[in-house]
Design a protein around this motif. Structure first.
Motif, short mmCIF file in Angstrom:
data_model
loop_
_atom_site.label_atom_id
_atom_site.label_comp_id
_atom_site.label_asym_id
_atom_site.label_seq_id
_atom_site.Cartn_x
_atom_site.Cartn_y
_atom_site.Cartn_z
N CYS A 1 -1.01 -1.03 8.46
CA CYS A 1 -1.26 -0.23 7.24
C CYS A 1 -2.34 -0.84 6.35
O CYS A 1 -3.23 -0.14 5.91
CB CYS A 1 0.04 -0.02 6.45
N CYS A 2 -2.28 -2.14 6.08
CA CYS A 2 -3.25 -2.75 5.17
C CYS A 2 -3.33 -4.25 5.44
O CYS A 2 -2.54 -4.79 6.21
CB CYS A 2 -2.86 -2.49 3.71
N CYS B 1 0.81 -1.22 0.00
CA CYS B 1 0.00 0.00 0.00
C CYS B 1 0.85 1.27 0.00
O CYS B 1 0.31 2.36 -0.06
CB CYS B 1 -0.94 0.00 1.21
ZN LIG Z 1 0.37 -1.92 3.67
#
Ligand SMILES: [Zn+2]
Length: 503
Positions: free
Chosen positions: A353-354, A321
């Motif tokens: 983050c993701c 990401c």
């Molecule tokens: Zn990420």
């Protein structure tokens, strides 16, 4: 920023870090190759490309049209990872070599490393008692054991402990000249000048100026100019740096801990996922840090902003990401931090983050000098936007150790566009003031419709380095014309300091 004060933008280049021992751009690839195996894929690739310019190699690896003719996708991944980690290693080594020579400090004296060790101790004690790494559910016995183990860890030194006990105002100068010189000056007369750090007595302006002069006169062949630069910063100043290293950041960490005014906050022009070590989960929102007890925010107009246009060795990014991570002041790719993140993922399955977050896959966030439009990392894009805004309002541009060569075309373009109507003053401080360098700055000045000034020391036997310029500026600022310092004494002298990431 106070009314009537100029809005200064410093543009710092590799020349300034070379003065403290960082390798020049042309020396970077050979230094990286010294630390990789004889049969490494990076070595084979570089031999084939016959290129000695690290910025060019990094740029080529960012462009699939170029690298795909030489490498498969998996080879590209390995070559790029080896190169990025090599850059981090070289600058990290240069910083610690400087710390060793200048201050006599060791790697484990790094507060961040100390925190990683502390984290490991917490983890070990937790495991022994069958408890998760979360102090709130711990039994009294486990807490007692942790306290005992932590006592054993308290052997690290911080920078000011190895320097003479000088007044806060003089600490940047002592840090700039280093431990040996500062102690020599101390025993050679400084001690009797009444300039020691004291919660009650405060040295006069004249005493401080005299002490600074003594320290700087005694300086050896290597001064750390970053400590003088941060001592001269005013709220609202901007530093655009093209360097990956941490010399500036570490000098800021030190200065922000000093109880002096004006206190300012330091922003980095973007929001990162900050990685800290002593929490249940080591993640927090991070965009900079505040100075000693200031109420200012890192996003205020008055914040000093450090804009690293090409990334930094304490930044990581998620390849899925592209969110940025920061381990302030310590390379996040180092083994201790990487293992800590892997362990945290195993225990908590946290996804900062993701959904594709994998601590093993986080990579150093460093880019080659390249046009703004090619930058995929949101943190870096934010930083470029921030740079544009600060440049638009600049009344003074000061280039320190910045060659403004062909690789810096995009920076020249950014400044040319942002400052076109602002008409700032332009000062160039560079060891090499040859015709080529002057021509490059005159071209930029023509776009801005201004005349550049090239700094030369009053004493023509002195080279026009960043250090020489900052020594002159610092002594000038200490002169009698300056308003008196307002200083708030602190009850206890400092013995340990936590890294500002905690603010
Ligand atoms: Zn990420």
């Amino acid at each position: 920023m106070r009314n009537g004060e100029s809005r200064r933008v410093f543009v710092v280049g590799a020349g300034m870090s070379c003065e403290v021992g960082a390798p020049a751009v042309r020396r970077l690839l050979p230094s990286i190759l010294e630390s990789v195996g004889r049969k490494s894929i990076l070595r084979t690739y570089l031999k084939r490309k016959a290129s000695s310019n690290v910025e060019k190699v990094l740029g080529d690896l960012d462009d699939p049209r170029i690298w795909s003719s030489d490498l498969t996708r998996s080879e590209h991944k390995r070559v790029r990872a080896q190169l990025l980690c090599g850059i981090v290693r070289v600058f990290d080594k240069a910083y610690y070599e400087h710390l060793r020579r200048h201050f006599g400090l060791r790697r484990q004296d790094d507060p961040y490393y100390s925190d990683v060790r502390d984290y490991r101790v917490g983890e070990k004690v937790g495991k022994q008692h069958g408890l998760p790494f979360n102090g709130s559910t711990w039994t009294p016995e486990a807490r007692k054991q942790l306290a005992r183990e932590r006592v054993r860890l308290r052997d690290r030194k911080c920078l000011d402990e190895v320097l003479p006990p000088l007044d806060w105002e003089l600490l940047p100068v002592a840090r700039a000249v280093g431990r040996r010189v500062a102690w020599q000056a101390w025993s050679g007369g400084l001690e009797s000048l009444n300039v020691s750090r004291s919660p009650t007595a405060k040295p006069t302006r004249k005493q401080l100026a005299k002490a600074s002069q003594i320290l700087l006169d005694a300086r050896g062949d290597r001064l750390d100019p970053y400590h003088l630069l941060v001592a001269l910063l005013r709220p609202g100043d901007t530093i655009i740096t093209l360097n990956y290293d941490l010399f500036l950041d570490r000098a800021l960490f030190e200065r922000l801990g000093d109880p002096v005014t004006p206190a300012f906050a330091v922003g980095y022009g973007s929001t990162f996922i900050g990685v800290r070590t002593c929490n249940e989960h080591p993640y927090e929102t991070w965009n900079g840090f505040r100075g000693w007890r200031t109420s200012a925010s890192t996003e205020d107009d008055d914040a000093v902003v450090v804009l690293k246009l090409h990334g930094g060795i304490d930044w990581l990014q998620c390849p899925s990401c592209h969110r940025g991570y920061c381990t302030p002041g310590t390379p996040g790719s180092c083994r201790a931090i990487r293992q800590m993140l892997i362990e945290d993922k195993r225990l908590s399955d946290c996804q900062p983050c993701c959904s594709r977050y994998d601590p093993r896959a986080l990579e150093p966030c460093l880019v080659a000098p390249e046009p703004r439009k090619q930058i995929a990392t949101p943190s870096l894009s934010d930083i470029w936007d921030f740079a544009q805004r600060r440049l638009e309002n600049a009344s003074e541009l000061i280039f320190v150790g910045c060659a403004l060569g062909s690789a810096d075309n995009h920076v020249r373009k950014l400044i040319g566009q942002a400052c076109a109507s602002a008409r700032p003053r332009l000062l160039v401080v560079n060891r090499d003031l040859g015709m080529q360098l002057q021509r490059r700055y005159r071209t930029l000045a023509e776009i801005l419709k201004i005349a550049p000034a090239f700094w030369r020391p009053g004493n023509r036997t002195v080279q026009p380095t960043a250090s020489a310029w900052l020594v002159e500026r610092f002594l000038e600022a200490q002169g009698p014309a300056k308003r008196p310092i307002r200083q708030t004494p602190r009850a206890n002298t400092r013995c340990t300091r936590r890294p500002p990431v905690r603010h």
